[in-house]
Design a protein around this motif. Sequence first.
Motif, PDB file in Angstrom:
ATOM      1  N   PHE A 125       0.887  -1.181  -0.023  1.00  0.00           N
ATOM      2  CA  PHE A 125      -0.034  -0.006   0.166  1.00  0.00           C
ATOM      3  C   PHE A 125       0.864   1.174   0.060  1.00  0.00           C
ATOM      4  N   VAL A 126       1.790   1.442   0.780  1.00  0.00           N
ATOM      5  CA  VAL A 126       2.766   2.444   0.974  1.00  0.00           C
ATOM      6  C   VAL A 126       3.450   2.679  -0.553  1.00  0.00           C
ATOM      7  N   ALA A 127       3.964   1.509  -0.991  1.00  0.00           N
ATOM      8  CA  ALA A 127       4.718   1.688  -2.361  1.00  0.00           C
ATOM      9  C   ALA A 127       3.803   2.177  -3.411  1.00  0.00           C
ATOM     10  N   LEU A 128       2.618   1.621  -3.437  1.00  0.00           N
ATOM     11  CA  LEU A 128       1.619   1.846  -4.519  1.00  0.00           C
ATOM     12  C   LEU A 128       1.040   3.351  -4.187  1.00  0.00           C
ATOM     13  N   LEU A 129       0.975   3.945  -3.100  1.00  0.00           N
ATOM     14  CA  LEU A 129       0.551   5.117  -3.022  1.00  0.00           C
ATOM     15  C   LEU A 129       1.640   6.057  -3.415  1.00  0.00           C
ATOM     16  N   LEU A 130       2.984   5.860  -3.145  1.00  0.00           N
ATOM     17  CA  LEU A 130       4.231   6.492  -3.623  1.00  0.00           C
ATOM     18  C   LEU A 130       4.192   6.599  -4.997  1.00  0.00           C
ATOM     19  N   LEU A 131       3.858   5.374  -5.697  1.00  0.00           N
ATOM     20  CA  LEU A 131       3.928   5.229  -7.228  1.00  0.00           C
ATOM     21  C   LEU A 131       2.894   5.981  -7.867  1.00  0.00           C
ATOM     22  N   LEU A 132       1.601   6.093  -7.204  1.00  0.00           N
ATOM     23  CA  LEU A 132       0.566   6.747  -7.808  1.00  0.00           C
ATOM     24  C   LEU A 132       0.746   8.344  -7.421  1.00  0.00           C
ATOM     25  N   ILE A 133       1.542   8.716  -6.610  1.00  0.00           N
ATOM     26  CA  ILE A 133       1.840  10.188  -6.613  1.00  0.00           C
ATOM     27  C   ILE A 133       2.835  10.609  -7.519  1.00  0.00           C
ATOM     28  N   VAL A 134       3.814   9.597  -7.533  1.00  0.00           N
ATOM     29  CA  VAL A 134       4.842  10.014  -8.598  1.00  0.00           C
ATOM     30  C   VAL A 134       4.356  10.011 -10.104  1.00  0.00           C
ATOM     31  N   ARG A 135       3.371   9.176 -10.366  1.00  0.00           N
ATOM     32  CA  ARG A 135       2.819   9.222 -11.648  1.00  0.00           C
ATOM     33  C   ARG A 135       2.045  10.427 -11.929  1.00  0.00           C
ATOM     34  N   GLY A 136       1.175  10.798 -10.830  1.00  0.00           N
ATOM     35  CA  GLY A 136       0.390  11.926 -11.034  1.00  0.00           C
ATOM     36  C   GLY A 136       1.203  13.243 -10.981  1.00  0.00           C
ATOM     37  N   LEU A 137       2.168  13.251 -10.636  1.00  0.00           N
ATOM     38  CA  LEU A 137       3.118  14.524 -10.542  1.00  0.00           C
ATOM     39  C   LEU A 137       3.819  14.289 -12.057  1.00  0.00           C
ATOM     40  N   THR A 138       4.127  13.283 -12.447  1.00  0.00           N
ATOM     41  CA  THR A 138       4.950  13.273 -13.745  1.00  0.00           C
ATOM     42  C   THR A 138       3.934  13.398 -14.907  1.00  0.00           C
ATOM     43  N   SER A 139       2.595  13.029 -14.979  1.00  0.00           N
ATOM     44  CA  SER A 139       1.750  13.538 -15.926  1.00  0.00           C
ATOM     45  C   SER A 139       1.386  14.881 -15.564  1.00  0.00           C
ATOM     46  N   PHE A 140       1.172  15.586 -14.450  1.00  0.00           N
ATOM     47  CA  PHE A 140       0.945  17.019 -14.467  1.00  0.00           C
ATOM     48  C   PHE A 140       2.085  17.882 -15.091  1.00  0.00           C
ATOM     49  N   HIS A 141       3.298  17.282 -14.633  1.00  0.00           N
ATOM     50  CA  HIS A 141       4.653  18.195 -15.563  1.00  0.00           C
ATOM     51  C   HIS A 141       4.420  17.929 -16.980  1.00  0.00           C
ATOM     52  N   ALA A 142       4.426  16.926 -17.320  1.00  0.00           N
ATOM     53  CA  ALA A 142       4.077  16.359 -18.789  1.00  0.00           C
ATOM     54  C   ALA A 142       3.077  17.303 -19.578  1.00  0.00           C
ATOM     55  N   MET A 143       1.915  17.582 -18.658  1.00  0.00           N
ATOM     56  CA  MET A 143       0.785  18.277 -19.364  1.00  0.00           C
ATOM     57  C   MET A 143       1.193  19.561 -19.449  1.00  0.00           C
ATOM     58  N   LYS A 144       1.959  20.228 -18.265  1.00  0.00           N
ATOM     59  CA  LYS A 144       2.379  21.531 -18.359  1.00  0.00           C
ATOM     60  C   LYS A 144       3.304  21.928 -19.631  1.00  0.00           C
ATOM     61  N   LYS A 145       4.137  20.956 -19.493  1.00  0.00           N
ATOM     62  CA  LYS A 145       5.248  20.976 -20.725  1.00  0.00           C
ATOM     63  C   LYS A 145       4.876  21.200 -22.111  1.00  0.00           C
ATOM     64  N   GLU A 146       3.593  20.130 -22.275  1.00  0.00           N
ATOM     65  CA  GLU A 146       2.957  20.148 -23.590  1.00  0.00           C
ATOM     66  C   GLU A 146       2.068  21.366 -23.790  1.00  0.00           C
ATOM     67  N   ASN A 147       1.608  21.905 -22.691  1.00  0.00           N
ATOM     68  CA  ASN A 147       0.758  23.180 -23.044  1.00  0.00           C
ATOM     69  C   ASN A 147       1.763  24.416 -23.307  1.00  0.00           C
ATOM     70  N   ARG A 148       2.791  24.396 -22.628  1.00  0.00           N
ATOM     71  CA  ARG A 148       4.000  25.269 -23.118  1.00  0.00           C
ATOM     72  C   ARG A 148       4.290  25.311 -24.409  1.00  0.00           C
ATOM     73  N   ARG A 149       4.549  24.104 -24.954  1.00  0.00           N
ATOM     74  CA  ARG A 149       4.866  23.944 -26.481  1.00  0.00           C
ATOM     75  C   ARG A 149       3.836  24.254 -27.373  1.00  0.00           C
ATOM     76  N   LEU A 150       2.590  24.004 -26.945  1.00  0.00           N
ATOM     77  CA  LEU A 150       1.230  24.496 -27.845  1.00  0.00           C
ATOM     78  C   LEU A 150       1.262  26.060 -27.738  1.00  0.00           C
ATOM     79  N   ARG A 151       1.209  26.667 -26.749  1.00  0.00           N
ATOM     80  CA  ARG A 151       1.303  27.859 -26.496  1.00  0.00           C
ATOM     81  C   ARG A 151       2.403  28.843 -27.358  1.00  0.00           C
ATOM     82  N   ALA A 152       3.520  28.085 -27.359  1.00  0.00           N
ATOM     83  CA  ALA A 152       4.692  28.552 -27.969  1.00  0.00           C
ATOM     84  C   ALA A 152       4.535  28.393 -29.651  1.00  0.00           C
ATOM     85  N   GLU A 153       3.947  27.190 -29.892  1.00  0.00           N
ATOM     86  CA  GLU A 153       3.478  27.038 -31.603  1.00  0.00           C
ATOM     87  C   GLU A 153       2.512  27.948 -31.956  1.00  0.00           C
TER      88      GLU A 153
END
Length: 206
Positions: A149-177
Amino acid sequence: MEYMDETTLAHKHTSPWLIAFRIIFTIALVWCILFIFHNSLEISSISSARSHEVMQKINAILAHLNIGPLSEHVVRKLAHFSEFTLEGFLLMLCLRVYTRRFVRHVSWPMLGGMATALLDETIQLYVPGRTSSVRDVWIDFGGVIAGLFVALLLLLIVRGLTSFHAMKKENRRLRAERAELLRQQRADRINTADDRPESPDRREYL
């Protein structure tokens, strides 16, 4: 042949970091399981002496916190629970580095943890002075679930943060384009206006 080509291609593009994590977590998991079995193979006198030593250290700390002392029995059960919590944690990490669908396959480490708990208690049946019980199996398995449970919770948090960072990066790229496209459109309109021929009235006036 097509399946082999796809498999070879997948291995070819495997990240070196992922390979390193697979090696590290696999070795750590094997070490943890061997450590658990090693403790179970100790005869009663050695195991009891070590538990008593740990109990004294824990009770010394609890005394400063004005908390009642723990018995050797409780310390031994907590030690079992902690060992299998670490195993469950490592099982989940190993599952993650070998597949991205770790949530779907969470039953695999659960079965692995239960198998380790059963084997651990079976080993104690043949060690002089040691005993085994169904309750201990469930205590061990409870530790596995806690670690998972502890490891799963940490992995889901990391996945959420990674997805959020990737989404922000993609939005910056789209705004620049989009900004670049708007600049290009304005430049094209200016060039078109400059290339437009002058009207006859304006030439006569000049």
